[in-house]
Design a protein around this motif. Structure first.
Motif, PDB file in Angstrom:
ATOM      1  N   ALA A  53       0.828  -1.214   0.000  1.00 25.04           N
ATOM      2  CA  ALA A  53       0.000   0.000   0.000  1.00 25.04           C
ATOM      3  C   ALA A  53       0.859   1.260   0.000  1.00 25.04           C
ATOM      4  CB  ALA A  53      -0.945   0.001   1.209  1.00 25.04           C
ATOM      5  N   THR A  54       1.963   1.241   0.706  1.00 31.30           N
ATOM      6  CA  THR A  54       2.857   2.404   0.721  1.00 31.30           C
ATOM      7  C   THR A  54       3.494   2.590  -0.653  1.00 31.30           C
ATOM      8  OG1 THR A  54       3.293   2.153   3.082  1.00 31.30           O
ATOM      9  CG2 THR A  54       4.911   3.411   1.813  1.00 31.30           C
ATOM     10  N   ARG A  55       3.936   1.498  -1.260  1.00 30.41           N
ATOM     11  CA  ARG A  55       4.527   1.594  -2.609  1.00 30.41           C
ATOM     12  C   ARG A  55       3.500   2.115  -3.609  1.00 30.41           C
ATOM     13  NH1 ARG A  55       6.198  -3.483  -1.015  1.00 30.41           N
ATOM     14  NH2 ARG A  55       4.912  -4.481  -2.610  1.00 30.41           N
ATOM     15  N   ARG A  56       2.263   1.693  -3.464  1.00 30.15           N
ATOM     16  CA  ARG A  56       1.194   2.137  -4.366  1.00 30.15           C
ATOM     17  C   ARG A  56       0.843   3.612  -4.140  1.00 30.15           C
ATOM     18  NH1 ARG A  56      -3.129  -0.573  -2.330  1.00 30.15           N
ATOM     19  NH2 ARG A  56      -3.524   1.289  -1.111  1.00 30.15           N
ATOM     20  N   ASP A  57       0.659   3.990  -2.894  1.00 34.62           N
ATOM     21  CA  ASP A  57       0.191   5.341  -2.569  1.00 34.62           C
ATOM     22  C   ASP A  57       1.308   6.384  -2.582  1.00 34.62           C
ATOM     23  OD1 ASP A  57      -2.263   4.140  -2.235  1.00 34.62           O
ATOM     24  OD2 ASP A  57      -2.175   4.149  -0.040  1.00 34.62           O
ATOM     25  N   HIS A  58       2.537   5.947  -2.425  1.00 29.11           N
ATOM     26  CA  HIS A  58       3.687   6.852  -2.366  1.00 29.11           C
ATOM     27  C   HIS A  58       4.817   6.277  -3.215  1.00 29.11           C
ATOM     28  CE1 HIS A  58       1.655   8.925   0.919  1.00 29.11           C
ATOM     29  NE2 HIS A  58       1.412   7.723   1.427  1.00 29.11           N
ATOM     30  N   ASP A 102       3.018  -0.491  10.658  1.00 22.14           N
ATOM     31  CA  ASP A 102       2.290   0.651  10.107  1.00 22.14           C
ATOM     32  C   ASP A 102       2.655   0.772   8.636  1.00 22.14           C
ATOM     33  OD1 ASP A 102       4.826   1.829  10.056  1.00 22.14           O
ATOM     34  OD2 ASP A 102       4.446   3.148  11.754  1.00 22.14           O
ATOM     35  N   PHE A 103       2.676   1.960   8.102  1.00 25.94           N
ATOM     36  CA  PHE A 103       2.905   2.179   6.673  1.00 25.94           C
ATOM     37  C   PHE A 103       4.356   2.021   6.240  1.00 25.94           C
ATOM     38  CE2 PHE A 103       3.522   6.108   8.840  1.00 25.94           C
ATOM     39  CZ  PHE A 103       4.564   6.728   8.178  1.00 25.94           C
ATOM     40  N   VAL A 104       5.282   1.885   7.205  1.00 22.44           N
ATOM     41  CA  VAL A 104       6.690   1.777   6.817  1.00 22.44           C
ATOM     42  C   VAL A 104       7.573   1.046   7.838  1.00 22.44           C
ATOM     43  CG1 VAL A 104       7.408   4.012   7.742  1.00 22.44           C
ATOM     44  CG2 VAL A 104       8.591   3.072   5.776  1.00 22.44           C
ATOM     45  N   HIS A 105       7.220   1.034   9.097  1.00 25.12           N
ATOM     46  CA  HIS A 105       8.085   0.483  10.138  1.00 25.12           C
ATOM     47  C   HIS A 105       7.907  -1.023  10.272  1.00 25.12           C
ATOM     48  CE1 HIS A 105       7.688   4.761  11.216  1.00 25.12           C
ATOM     49  NE2 HIS A 105       8.994   4.618  11.359  1.00 25.12           N
ATOM     50  N   GLY A 122       7.618 -14.985   2.774  1.00 22.20           N
ATOM     51  CA  GLY A 122       6.270 -15.487   2.544  1.00 22.20           C
ATOM     52  C   GLY A 122       5.231 -14.910   3.487  1.00 22.20           C
ATOM     53  N   LEU A 123       5.651 -14.054   4.420  1.00 24.13           N
ATOM     54  CA  LEU A 123       4.707 -13.441   5.356  1.00 24.13           C
ATOM     55  C   LEU A 123       3.982 -12.278   4.695  1.00 24.13           C
ATOM     56  CD1 LEU A 123       6.893 -13.385   8.591  1.00 24.13           C
ATOM     57  CD2 LEU A 123       4.984 -14.907   8.077  1.00 24.13           C
ATOM     58  N   PRO A 124       2.735 -12.041   5.066  1.00 30.86           N
ATOM     59  CA  PRO A 124       2.005 -10.899   4.509  1.00 30.86           C
ATOM     60  C   PRO A 124       2.486  -9.584   5.123  1.00 30.86           C
ATOM     61  CG  PRO A 124       0.658 -12.002   6.149  1.00 30.86           C
ATOM     62  CD  PRO A 124       1.911 -12.833   5.985  1.00 30.86           C
ATOM     63  N   ASP A 125       2.207  -8.494   4.415  1.00 30.37           N
ATOM     64  CA  ASP A 125       2.597  -7.169   4.911  1.00 30.37           C
ATOM     65  C   ASP A 125       2.122  -6.928   6.340  1.00 30.37           C
ATOM     66  OD1 ASP A 125       3.939  -6.548   2.595  1.00 30.37           O
ATOM     67  OD2 ASP A 125       2.397  -5.174   1.829  1.00 30.37           O
ATOM     68  N   GLY A 126       0.928  -7.398   6.676  1.00 29.76           N
ATOM     69  CA  GLY A 126       0.384  -7.197   8.018  1.00 29.76           C
ATOM     70  C   GLY A 126       1.232  -7.822   9.103  1.00 29.76           C
ATOM     71  N   ALA A 127       1.986  -8.860   8.758  1.00 29.30           N
ATOM     72  CA  ALA A 127       2.875  -9.493   9.736  1.00 29.30           C
ATOM     73  C   ALA A 127       4.260  -8.858   9.732  1.00 29.30           C
ATOM     74  CB  ALA A 127       2.998 -10.983   9.441  1.00 29.30           C
ATOM     75  N   LEU A 128       4.620  -8.206   8.632  1.00 29.05           N
ATOM     76  CA  LEU A 128       5.968  -7.656   8.479  1.00 29.05           C
ATOM     77  C   LEU A 128       6.087  -6.193   8.894  1.00 29.05           C
ATOM     78  CD1 LEU A 128       6.777  -9.271   5.042  1.00 29.05           C
ATOM     79  CD2 LEU A 128       7.813  -9.842   7.243  1.00 29.05           C
ATOM     80  N   PHE A 129       4.976  -5.476   8.898  1.00 26.94           N
ATOM     81  CA  PHE A 129       4.988  -4.041   9.209  1.00 26.94           C
ATOM     82  C   PHE A 129       3.962  -3.726  10.284  1.00 26.94           C
ATOM     83  CE2 PHE A 129       6.468  -4.456   4.860  1.00 26.94           C
ATOM     84  CZ  PHE A 129       7.592  -3.671   4.858  1.00 26.94           C
TER      85      PHE A 129
END
Length: 93
Positions: A5-10, A51-54, A42-49
């Motif tokens: 989402a961050t790559r898409r929006d920014h 928030d929007f970047v951390h 293989g983890l989803p963004d929700g497990a890796l971040f």
């Protein structure tokens, strides 16, 4: 690395990351490709971040595991060179 989402929006973050890659190549220094490590996990963004970047704790663990083999030997060597640990409960292994 950034969530999708961050790559898409920014999209500027992609150019920023490429600037870091170019600088590392130009200086001949190692570069940790966090985006590739996260993809390979293989983890989803929700497990890796968290928030929007951390990176989340799981994201930080992945980064730390990748950095440890490179950083531990020189850091331990420097600590050993300096002599005994300043605290008796701090062991160098």
């Amino acid at each position: 690395a950034q969530p999708a989402a961050t790559r898409r929006d920014h999209p500027r973050v992609l150019a920023d990351a490429e600037s870091v890659r170019r600088a590392a190549r130009a200086e001949g220094v190692p570069l940790l490709d966090a985006a590739e490590l996260f993809r390979a996990s293989g983890l989803p963004d929700g497990a890796l971040f968290c928030d929007f970047v951390h990176p989340s704790p799981d994201g930080m663990r992945i980064l730390a595991e990748a950095l440890l083999p490179e950083l531990a030997p020189p850091l331990l060597g420097e600590l050993r060179r300096r002599g005994p640990a300043p605290r008796p409960d701090l062991r160098l292994e």
